[in-house]
Design a protein around this motif. Structure first.
Motif, PDB file in Angstrom:
ATOM      1  N   ALA A 103       0.838  -1.208   0.000  1.00  0.00           N
ATOM      2  CA  ALA A 103       0.000   0.000   0.000  1.00  0.00           C
ATOM      3  C   ALA A 103       0.870   1.255   0.000  1.00  0.00           C
ATOM      4  CB  ALA A 103      -0.945  -0.007   1.206  1.00  0.00           C
ATOM      5  N   ILE A 104       1.913   1.266   0.804  1.00  0.00           N
ATOM      6  CA  ILE A 104       2.820   2.416   0.846  1.00  0.00           C
ATOM      7  C   ILE A 104       3.521   2.575  -0.500  1.00  0.00           C
ATOM      8  CG2 ILE A 104       4.933   3.346   1.866  1.00  0.00           C
ATOM      9  CD1 ILE A 104       4.022   1.949   4.501  1.00  0.00           C
ATOM     10  N   GLY A 105       3.984   1.466  -1.059  1.00  0.00           N
ATOM     11  CA  GLY A 105       4.626   1.519  -2.360  1.00  0.00           C
ATOM     12  C   GLY A 105       3.719   2.081  -3.435  1.00  0.00           C
ATOM     13  N   ALA A 106       2.427   1.815  -3.312  1.00  0.00           N
ATOM     14  CA  ALA A 106       1.443   2.327  -4.271  1.00  0.00           C
ATOM     15  C   ALA A 106       1.076   3.780  -3.994  1.00  0.00           C
ATOM     16  CB  ALA A 106       0.186   1.461  -4.233  1.00  0.00           C
ATOM     17  N   GLY A 107       1.480   4.290  -2.843  1.00  0.00           N
ATOM     18  CA  GLY A 107       1.127   5.660  -2.479  1.00  0.00           C
ATOM     19  C   GLY A 107      -0.208   5.757  -1.752  1.00  0.00           C
ATOM     20  N   PHE A 108      -0.743   4.626  -1.310  1.00  0.00           N
ATOM     21  CA  PHE A 108      -2.017   4.575  -0.589  1.00  0.00           C
ATOM     22  C   PHE A 108      -1.733   4.747   0.902  1.00  0.00           C
ATOM     23  CE2 PHE A 108      -5.757   1.673   0.678  1.00  0.00           C
ATOM     24  CZ  PHE A 108      -6.641   2.746   0.732  1.00  0.00           C
ATOM     25  N   TYR A 109      -1.285   5.961   1.248  1.00  0.00           N
ATOM     26  CA  TYR A 109      -0.798   6.243   2.598  1.00  0.00           C
ATOM     27  C   TYR A 109      -1.871   6.100   3.671  1.00  0.00           C
ATOM     28  CZ  TYR A 109       2.999   8.284  -0.106  1.00  0.00           C
ATOM     29  OH  TYR A 109       4.014   8.482  -0.992  1.00  0.00           O
ATOM     30  N   TRP A 110      -3.071   6.611   3.413  1.00  0.00           N
ATOM     31  CA  TRP A 110      -4.116   6.563   4.435  1.00  0.00           C
ATOM     32  C   TRP A 110      -4.536   5.137   4.727  1.00  0.00           C
ATOM     33  CZ3 TRP A 110      -4.560  10.159   7.715  1.00  0.00           C
ATOM     34  CH2 TRP A 110      -4.272  11.482   7.351  1.00  0.00           C
ATOM     35  N   GLY A 111      -4.602   4.310   3.699  1.00  0.00           N
ATOM     36  CA  GLY A 111      -4.928   2.903   3.914  1.00  0.00           C
ATOM     37  C   GLY A 111      -3.855   2.201   4.723  1.00  0.00           C
ATOM     38  N   ALA A 112      -2.591   2.497   4.405  1.00  0.00           N
ATOM     39  CA  ALA A 112      -1.476   1.896   5.143  1.00  0.00           C
ATOM     40  C   ALA A 112      -1.478   2.351   6.601  1.00  0.00           C
ATOM     41  CB  ALA A 112      -0.152   2.252   4.475  1.00  0.00           C
ATOM     42  N   LEU A 113      -1.705   3.626   6.815  1.00  0.00           N
ATOM     43  CA  LEU A 113      -1.730   4.154   8.183  1.00  0.00           C
ATOM     44  C   LEU A 113      -2.899   3.578   8.977  1.00  0.00           C
ATOM     45  CD1 LEU A 113      -0.494   6.041  10.272  1.00  0.00           C
ATOM     46  CD2 LEU A 113      -1.899   7.870   9.335  1.00  0.00           C
ATOM     47  N   ALA A 114      -4.068   3.525   8.368  1.00  0.00           N
ATOM     48  CA  ALA A 114      -5.239   2.964   9.052  1.00  0.00           C
ATOM     49  C   ALA A 114      -5.008   1.498   9.392  1.00  0.00           C
ATOM     50  CB  ALA A 114      -6.484   3.121   8.178  1.00  0.00           C
ATOM     51  N   ALA A 115      -4.447   0.737   8.463  1.00  0.00           N
ATOM     52  CA  ALA A 115      -4.167  -0.680   8.724  1.00  0.00           C
ATOM     53  C   ALA A 115      -3.149  -0.830   9.848  1.00  0.00           C
ATOM     54  CB  ALA A 115      -3.667  -1.358   7.452  1.00  0.00           C
ATOM     55  N   THR A 116      -2.131   0.021   9.863  1.00  0.00           N
ATOM     56  CA  THR A 116      -1.118  -0.041  10.915  1.00  0.00           C
ATOM     57  C   THR A 116      -1.740   0.194  12.281  1.00  0.00           C
ATOM     58  OG1 THR A 116       0.585   0.714   9.388  1.00  0.00           O
ATOM     59  CG2 THR A 116       1.052   0.944  11.737  1.00  0.00           C
ATOM     60  N   ILE A 117      -2.588   1.178  12.374  1.00  0.00           N
ATOM     61  CA  ILE A 117      -3.256   1.480  13.647  1.00  0.00           C
ATOM     62  C   ILE A 117      -4.130   0.309  14.077  1.00  0.00           C
ATOM     63  CG2 ILE A 117      -4.989   2.970  14.742  1.00  0.00           C
ATOM     64  CD1 ILE A 117      -3.782   5.270  12.979  1.00  0.00           C
ATOM     65  N   ILE A 118      -4.882  -0.244  13.140  1.00  0.00           N
ATOM     66  CA  ILE A 118      -5.758  -1.371  13.457  1.00  0.00           C
ATOM     67  C   ILE A 118      -4.937  -2.586  13.899  1.00  0.00           C
ATOM     68  CG2 ILE A 118      -7.338  -3.069  12.421  1.00  0.00           C
ATOM     69  CD1 ILE A 118      -8.416  -0.648  10.730  1.00  0.00           C
ATOM     70  N   VAL A 119      -3.863  -2.882  13.205  1.00  0.00           N
ATOM     71  CA  VAL A 119      -3.007  -4.018  13.566  1.00  0.00           C
ATOM     72  C   VAL A 119      -2.400  -3.805  14.943  1.00  0.00           C
ATOM     73  CG1 VAL A 119      -0.855  -5.218  12.998  1.00  0.00           C
ATOM     74  CG2 VAL A 119      -2.509  -4.723  11.212  1.00  0.00           C
ATOM     75  N   TYR A 120      -1.883  -2.609  15.187  1.00  0.00           N
ATOM     76  CA  TYR A 120      -1.249  -2.328  16.478  1.00  0.00           C
ATOM     77  C   TYR A 120      -2.263  -2.448  17.620  1.00  0.00           C
ATOM     78  CZ  TYR A 120       2.300  -0.497  19.573  1.00  0.00           C
ATOM     79  OH  TYR A 120       3.232  -0.358  20.561  1.00  0.00           O
ATOM     80  N   ILE A 121      -3.448  -1.905  17.438  1.00  0.00           N
ATOM     81  CA  ILE A 121      -4.492  -2.018  18.458  1.00  0.00           C
ATOM     82  C   ILE A 121      -4.846  -3.485  18.683  1.00  0.00           C
ATOM     83  CG2 ILE A 121      -6.947  -1.584  18.908  1.00  0.00           C
ATOM     84  CD1 ILE A 121      -6.507   1.206  17.629  1.00  0.00           C
ATOM     85  N   THR A 122      -4.949  -4.238  17.603  1.00  0.00           N
ATOM     86  CA  THR A 122      -5.262  -5.667  17.709  1.00  0.00           C
ATOM     87  C   THR A 122      -4.196  -6.397  18.516  1.00  0.00           C
ATOM     88  OG1 THR A 122      -6.431  -5.631  15.590  1.00  0.00           O
ATOM     89  CG2 THR A 122      -5.674  -7.775  16.384  1.00  0.00           C
ATOM     90  N   LEU A 123      -2.928  -6.102  18.232  1.00  0.00           N
ATOM     91  CA  LEU A 123      -1.840  -6.788  18.940  1.00  0.00           C
ATOM     92  C   LEU A 123      -1.755  -6.398  20.415  1.00  0.00           C
ATOM     93  CD1 LEU A 123       0.936  -6.577  16.211  1.00  0.00           C
ATOM     94  CD2 LEU A 123      -0.323  -8.620  16.929  1.00  0.00           C
ATOM     95  N   ILE A 124      -2.040  -5.155  20.718  1.00  0.00           N
ATOM     96  CA  ILE A 124      -1.897  -4.670  22.092  1.00  0.00           C
ATOM     97  C   ILE A 124      -3.137  -4.961  22.950  1.00  0.00           C
ATOM     98  CG2 ILE A 124      -1.607  -2.584  23.502  1.00  0.00           C
ATOM     99  CD1 ILE A 124       0.913  -3.391  22.035  1.00  0.00           C
ATOM    100  N   LEU A 125      -4.316  -4.710  22.402  1.00  0.00           N
ATOM    101  CA  LEU A 125      -5.521  -4.753  23.219  1.00  0.00           C
ATOM    102  C   LEU A 125      -6.324  -6.053  23.143  1.00  0.00           C
ATOM    103  CD1 LEU A 125      -6.886  -1.134  22.686  1.00  0.00           C
ATOM    104  CD2 LEU A 125      -5.490  -2.000  24.563  1.00  0.00           C
TER     105      LEU A 125
END
Length: 131
Positions: free
Chosen positions: A108-130
């Motif tokens: 996604a980052i390579g494609a320039g889809f920054y918001w999708g990459a950022l949203a996925a990162t936040i969701i993954v991090y929340i999933t792993l932590i909480l």
């Protein structure tokens, strides 16, 4: 365009590192460096695909998603290496899943889809932590 390539790769390094840091901190099989490298590599594959498409699209009919598609299927082999069987117990499934999702985030980052990459990162991090 050259600086955007560097920006995308640095962003992939940073975002892959965030998820990898959580895995490292939890003492999991695939940690900070592995996740960082997978994310950067995936971003580079997409950037390479864009570069090749731009350079040759007038000469041949090509699909710019062919290289990135190989990342999605190929990352499974790396993820499989993190899965360990202890009798009836299985360890490493979450690490395998995070490697796969980090590869997708890198694409996604390579494609320039920054918001999708950022949203996925936040969701993954929340999933792993909480969760």
């Amino acid at each position: 365009m050259k600086w955007e390539v560097v920006l995308r790769l640095i962003l992939a390094m940073f975002i892959g590192g965030i998820i990898g840091f959580e895995r490292e901190k939890s003492n999991r099989p695939a940690g900070f460096r592995t996740h960082t490298l997978v994310c950067v590599g995936s971003a580079l594959v997409f950037l390479t695909s864009e570069f090749v498409f731009e350079a040759y699209h007038e000469l041949v009919n090509m699909d710019p998603a062919r290289l990135p598609a190989q990342v999605v299927s190929g990352i499974g082999f790396l993820g499989a290496g993190t899965i360990i069987h202890y009798g009836s117990n299985v360890k490493g499934l979450t690490s395998a899943a995070t490697l796969w999702v980090v590869a997708c985030i890198g694409l996604a980052i390579g494609a320039g889809f920054y918001w999708g990459a950022l949203a996925a990162t936040i969701i993954v991090y929340i999933t792993l932590i909480l969760l």
